[in-house]
Scaffold this active site. Structure first.
Site, PDB file in Angstrom:
ATOM      1  CE  LYS A  49     -32.394 -11.803 -56.735  1.00 44.91           C
ATOM      2  NZ  LYS A  49     -31.133 -12.072 -56.210  1.00 44.91           N
ATOM      3  CD  GLN A  93     -27.988 -13.425 -57.981  1.00 45.42           C
ATOM      4  OE1 GLN A  93     -28.667 -12.522 -57.876  1.00 45.42           O
ATOM      5  NE2 GLN A  93     -28.398 -14.789 -57.363  1.00 45.42           N
ATOM      6  CG  ASP A 116     -28.609  -9.405 -51.600  1.00 49.68           C
ATOM      7  OD1 ASP A 116     -29.748  -9.994 -51.717  1.00 49.68           O
ATOM      8  OD2 ASP A 116     -27.856  -9.473 -52.660  1.00 49.68           O
TER       9      ASP A 116
HETATM   10  N1  GUN Z   1     -27.557 -16.088 -54.905  1.00 46.77           N
HETATM   11  C1  GUN Z   1     -28.449 -16.943 -54.454  1.00 46.77           C
HETATM   12  N2  GUN Z   1     -29.607 -16.224 -53.473  1.00 46.77           N
HETATM   13  C2  GUN Z   1     -29.049 -14.936 -53.613  1.00 46.77           C
HETATM   14  C3  GUN Z   1     -29.433 -13.693 -52.873  1.00 46.77           C
HETATM   15  O1  GUN Z   1     -30.506 -13.652 -52.185  1.00 46.77           O
HETATM   16  N3  GUN Z   1     -28.844 -12.551 -53.042  1.00 46.77           N
HETATM   17  C4  GUN Z   1     -27.621 -12.530 -53.929  1.00 46.77           C
HETATM   18  N4  GUN Z   1     -27.086 -11.300 -54.204  1.00 46.77           N
HETATM   19  N5  GUN Z   1     -27.157 -13.579 -54.581  1.00 46.77           N
HETATM   20  C5  GUN Z   1     -27.902 -14.767 -54.074  1.00 46.77           C
END
Ligand code: GUN
Length: 279
Positions: A49, A93, A116
């Site tokens: 990211k 996350q 998100d």
């Molecule tokens: N953990 C696995 N996929 C995601 C996601 O798309 N966003 C976040 N914040 N955590 C994750």
């Protein structure tokens, strides 16, 4: 032979469109990324990211907090970032360590910075057709379908899996695109009978190579959201690709299908967040 839906290529298109917008409009966009603990898979996702932000010409702020961080400390950081006008998107996350209430953390993120799309306000807005951030993976599936020329309007869509992050928002998005939507889950009776109705079959069950050709109608479009490391150490999805590909009209591979779309849509949400906060 099915058409292979190329997520790498389509995600590059989405990212390049966003990148162009950032450059053209001179947007100064910042995403704050918080990771608690050092789960190796999370570290890979968070690293990707941050790299994507760099490619887009956006800033990322990285908060790598120790496993023993308290819920209060994490909530205080989220609130500080909510107030910070230089921060446009906040991503915590998941999964979080067991002593932290994930729902509480998600609800503390300002809906204006919820890139998100996990906040109850974002989820509610999606379900009643109001503007708001959409969860990145299902939003990416819509882009894959549209940019591959798949007709969604009027189609029979079957989704296998009802998670808050994929299955449920996926159903809302397909409904918004005028598909007839069925959501299946572990209590569905005669799953094969239901999945065989699908013109578009979207699979997010979290079980390696679970969907074989006897679940798929001839000519269906098959979208595989799963990703696993198989016993042979190769990456595979929830769909048994080699078995299903000959009967599908189009299919996403794993890797290189849905996966790359998630980050592309996150970048798109960050640019949108900047737009909302400037308005
Ligand atoms: N953990 C696995 N996929 C995601 C996601 O798309 N966003 C976040 N914040 N955590 C994750």
């Amino acid at each position: 032979m099915a058409k292979i839906i190329d997520g790498k290529k389509i995600s590059a298109q989405v990212k390049d469109e966003c990148r162009e917008r950032v450059a053209k409009e001179g947007l100064d966009v910042t995403l704050a990324v918080i990771q608690v603990g050092n789960d190796p898979a999370s570290s890979v996702y968070v690293g990707n990211k941050k790299k994507a932000c760099e490619y887009m010409g956006m800033h990322s702020l990285s908060y790598e907090l120790p496993e023993e961080t308290t819920e209060e400390e994490l909530l205080a950081l989220v609130e500080k970032l909510n107030r910070d006008e230089k921060v446009h998107g906040i991503l915590v996350q998941l999964p979080l360590p067991g002593h932290i209430d994930e729902d509480k953390v998600i609800e503390t993120i300002s809906p204006k910075k919820d890139v998100d799309g996990f906040h109850p306000q974002s989820v509610g807005a999606l379900s009643i057709g109001q503007p708001g951030f959409v969860s990145c993976t299902p939003a990416g599936v819509i882009q894959l379908l549209k940019r591959s020329g798949v007709e969604i309007d009027g189609s029979e869509c079957v989704i296998v899996g009802r998670s808050n992050i994929v299955g449920k928002p996926m159903a809302m998005l397909m409904l918004r695109e005028n598909a007839t939507v069925t959501v299946c889950h572990s209590h569905t009776k005669d799953l094969k009978e239901v999945t065989k109705r699908a013109d578009i079959l979207i699979v997010a069950v979290g079980r390696p190579r679970f969907i074989t050709r006897d679940y798929v109608k001839e000519g269906a479009v098959v979208i595989d959201v799963g990703i696993h490391r198989g016993e042979d150490n190769k990456l595979c999805g929830d769909v048994d690709f080699d078995d299903v590909e000959p009967v599908a009209s189009a299919i996403t591979p794993v890797p290189g299908g849905v996966g790359p779309m998630t980050i592309a849509m996150l970048m798109n949400n960050c640019v949108e967040a900047k737009g909302i906060q400037n308005a």
